[in-house]
Design a protein around this motif. Structure first.
Motif, PDB file in Angstrom:
ATOM      1  N   LYS A  84      70.193   8.359 -35.335  1.00  0.00           N
ATOM      2  CA  LYS A  84      71.274   7.083 -35.442  1.00  0.00           C
ATOM      3  C   LYS A  84      70.775   5.939 -34.452  1.00  0.00           C
ATOM      4  N   ARG A  85      70.068   5.120 -35.127  1.00  0.00           N
ATOM      5  CA  ARG A  85      69.575   3.956 -34.466  1.00  0.00           C
ATOM      6  C   ARG A  85      70.929   3.125 -33.895  1.00  0.00           C
ATOM      7  N   SER A  86      71.913   2.897 -34.765  1.00  0.00           N
ATOM      8  CA  SER A  86      72.956   2.202 -33.944  1.00  0.00           C
ATOM      9  C   SER A  86      73.596   2.617 -32.621  1.00  0.00           C
ATOM     10  N   GLN A  87      73.580   4.072 -32.657  1.00  0.00           N
ATOM     11  CA  GLN A  87      73.991   4.621 -31.404  1.00  0.00           C
ATOM     12  C   GLN A  87      73.043   5.206 -30.401  1.00  0.00           C
ATOM     13  N   SER A  88      71.632   4.806 -30.910  1.00  0.00           N
ATOM     14  CA  SER A  88      70.692   5.204 -30.139  1.00  0.00           C
ATOM     15  C   SER A  88      70.568   6.727 -29.616  1.00  0.00           C
ATOM     16  N   SER A  89      70.951   7.522 -30.902  1.00  0.00           N
ATOM     17  CA  SER A  89      71.276   8.857 -30.464  1.00  0.00           C
ATOM     18  C   SER A  89      70.036   9.819 -31.395  1.00  0.00           C
ATOM     19  N   PHE A  90      70.088  10.739 -30.985  1.00  0.00           N
ATOM     20  CA  PHE A  90      69.169  11.901 -31.595  1.00  0.00           C
ATOM     21  C   PHE A  90      69.821  13.373 -31.412  1.00  0.00           C
ATOM     22  N   ASN A  91      71.026  13.694 -32.014  1.00  0.00           N
ATOM     23  CA  ASN A  91      71.574  14.880 -31.509  1.00  0.00           C
ATOM     24  C   ASN A  91      70.952  15.866 -32.206  1.00  0.00           C
ATOM     25  N   LEU A  92      70.710  17.157 -31.425  1.00  0.00           N
ATOM     26  CA  LEU A  92      70.290  18.396 -31.927  1.00  0.00           C
ATOM     27  C   LEU A  92      71.520  19.481 -32.652  1.00  0.00           C
ATOM     28  N   ARG A  93      71.275  20.021 -33.693  1.00  0.00           N
ATOM     29  CA  ARG A  93      72.596  20.699 -34.198  1.00  0.00           C
ATOM     30  C   ARG A  93      71.899  22.116 -34.803  1.00  0.00           C
ATOM     31  N   LYS A  94      72.791  23.115 -34.988  1.00  0.00           N
ATOM     32  CA  LYS A  94      72.533  24.206 -35.582  1.00  0.00           C
ATOM     33  C   LYS A  94      73.802  24.974 -36.174  1.00  0.00           C
ATOM     34  N   PRO A  95      74.072  25.188 -37.264  1.00  0.00           N
ATOM     35  CA  PRO A  95      75.213  25.853 -37.871  1.00  0.00           C
ATOM     36  C   PRO A  95      75.691  26.866 -37.244  1.00  0.00           C
ATOM     37  N   SER A  96      74.845  28.050 -36.925  1.00  0.00           N
ATOM     38  CA  SER A  96      75.131  29.234 -36.487  1.00  0.00           C
ATOM     39  C   SER A  96      74.214  29.633 -35.142  1.00  0.00           C
ATOM     40  N   VAL A  97      74.671  29.888 -34.172  1.00  0.00           N
ATOM     41  CA  VAL A  97      73.645  30.102 -32.948  1.00  0.00           C
ATOM     42  C   VAL A  97      73.420  31.516 -32.871  1.00  0.00           C
ATOM     43  N   HIS A  98      72.249  32.016 -32.474  1.00  0.00           N
ATOM     44  CA  HIS A  98      71.822  33.412 -32.553  1.00  0.00           C
ATOM     45  C   HIS A  98      71.612  33.597 -30.696  1.00  0.00           C
ATOM     46  N   TRP A  99      71.846  34.789 -30.214  1.00  0.00           N
ATOM     47  CA  TRP A  99      71.656  35.066 -28.835  1.00  0.00           C
ATOM     48  C   TRP A  99      70.045  34.596 -28.428  1.00  0.00           C
ATOM     49  N   SER A 100      69.227  34.721 -29.286  1.00  0.00           N
ATOM     50  CA  SER A 100      67.859  34.363 -28.896  1.00  0.00           C
ATOM     51  C   SER A 100      67.845  32.722 -28.704  1.00  0.00           C
ATOM     52  N   ASP A 101      68.769  31.948 -29.042  1.00  0.00           N
ATOM     53  CA  ASP A 101      68.691  30.624 -28.771  1.00  0.00           C
ATOM     54  C   ASP A 101      68.938  30.093 -27.265  1.00  0.00           C
ATOM     55  N   ALA A 102      69.486  31.186 -26.378  1.00  0.00           N
ATOM     56  CA  ALA A 102      69.693  30.864 -25.266  1.00  0.00           C
ATOM     57  C   ALA A 102      68.260  30.319 -24.639  1.00  0.00           C
ATOM     58  N   ALA A 103      68.248  29.193 -24.019  1.00  0.00           N
ATOM     59  CA  ALA A 103      67.189  28.376 -23.364  1.00  0.00           C
ATOM     60  C   ALA A 103      67.613  27.093 -22.914  1.00  0.00           C
ATOM     61  N   GLU A 104      66.411  26.369 -22.442  1.00  0.00           N
ATOM     62  CA  GLU A 104      66.630  24.929 -22.245  1.00  0.00           C
ATOM     63  C   GLU A 104      66.141  24.090 -23.134  1.00  0.00           C
ATOM     64  N   TYR A 105      66.584  23.074 -23.416  1.00  0.00           N
ATOM     65  CA  TYR A 105      66.441  22.317 -24.542  1.00  0.00           C
ATOM     66  C   TYR A 105      66.217  20.531 -23.915  1.00  0.00           C
ATOM     67  N   PHE A 106      65.232  20.173 -24.368  1.00  0.00           N
ATOM     68  CA  PHE A 106      64.721  18.924 -23.918  1.00  0.00           C
ATOM     69  C   PHE A 106      64.636  17.880 -24.857  1.00  0.00           C
ATOM     70  N   CYS A 107      65.076  16.798 -24.867  1.00  0.00           N
ATOM     71  CA  CYS A 107      65.041  15.652 -25.779  1.00  0.00           C
ATOM     72  C   CYS A 107      63.756  14.912 -25.255  1.00  0.00           C
TER      73      CYS A 107
END
Lengths: 115, 114
Positions: free
Chosen positions: B68-91
């Motif tokens: 979203k250029r107007s908000q200078s944002s780049f949000n990450l999404r996932k509809p259903s999280v799995h236990w294996s998604d536990a980690a550190e996320y970097f933009c």
């Protein structure tokens, strides 16, 4: 295809000792980066190479850190002498040529502990 | 100068719940935007990237992100999280001009509850 290879994975040294890290980038990648990652932080660039030329080393503490990339392939990052505050993970990454190739591929890193 | 802000240091979600990780960037030109994931003791793995075109990008492991250029944002999404998604996320942000090297945010640690 092999990814970015770093060695060693772990290194423990006493302060004031020298240490060196080695990185072999993905074959054909002309750009090589060394990043520093402190605990709980994102990676921060130390130096970027385009082939064998260091084109961005503004964040490299040159009084104790040095790096080289002879022949434009493998690279070595050295710290001499190491200080307690140098304890961190040192990540190597590489990317291809072209303006859109800012995507970096990372190695597993070398975790340095200075005691 | 380019910069990235990840306002959430730590997020906990239940397995199966939806996820959104926030990322705001500062860059003087058209940015290239990335999301990386880092599991303990591992290097960074690219989840997805945005260069141009469709502002909703799909990545690996069921992740997507919206530019979203107007908000200078780049949000990450996932509809259903799995236990294996536990980690550190970097933009991260990079671009054509100035430094090609990526500038990373400080990361968001994701914990997944059973």
């Amino acid at each position: 295809e092999a990814g970015v290879v770093q060695s060693p994975r772990y290194k423990i040294i006493e302060k004031k000792q020298p240490v060196a890290f080695w990185c072999n980038p993905i074959s054909g990648h002309n750009t090589l980066y060394w990043y520093l990652q402190n605990l709980g932080q994102g990676p921060e660039l130390l130096i970027r190479y385009e082939n064998e030329e260091a084109v961005d080393d503004s964040q490299l503490p040159k009084d104790r850190f040095s790096a080289e990339r002879l022949k434009g392939v493998d690279s070595t990052l050295k710290i001499q002498p190491a200080e307690l505050g140098d304890s961190a993970v040192y990540l190597c990454a590489s990317s291809g040529t072209g303006q859109r190739n800012t995507e970096a591929f990372f190695g597993q890193g070398t975790r340095l502990t200075v005691v | 100068a380019q910069s990235v802000t990840q306002p959430d240091i730590h997020i906990t979600v239940s397995e199966g719940a939806s996820l959104e990780l926030r990322c705001n960037y500062s860059y003087g030109a058209t940015p290239y935007l990335f999301w990386y994931v880092q599991s303990p003791g591992q290097g960074l793995q690219l989840l997805l990237k945005y260069f141009s075109g469709d502002t909703l990008v799909q990545g690996i492991k069921g992740f997507e992100a919206e530019f979203k250029r107007s908000q200078s944002s780049f949000n990450l999404r996932k509809p259903s999280v799995h236990w294996s998604d536990a980690a550190e996320y970097f933009c991260a942000v990079g671009g054509l001009t100035g430094r090609r090297a990526l500038t990373f945010g400080s990361g968001t640690r994701l914990q997944v509850q059973p």
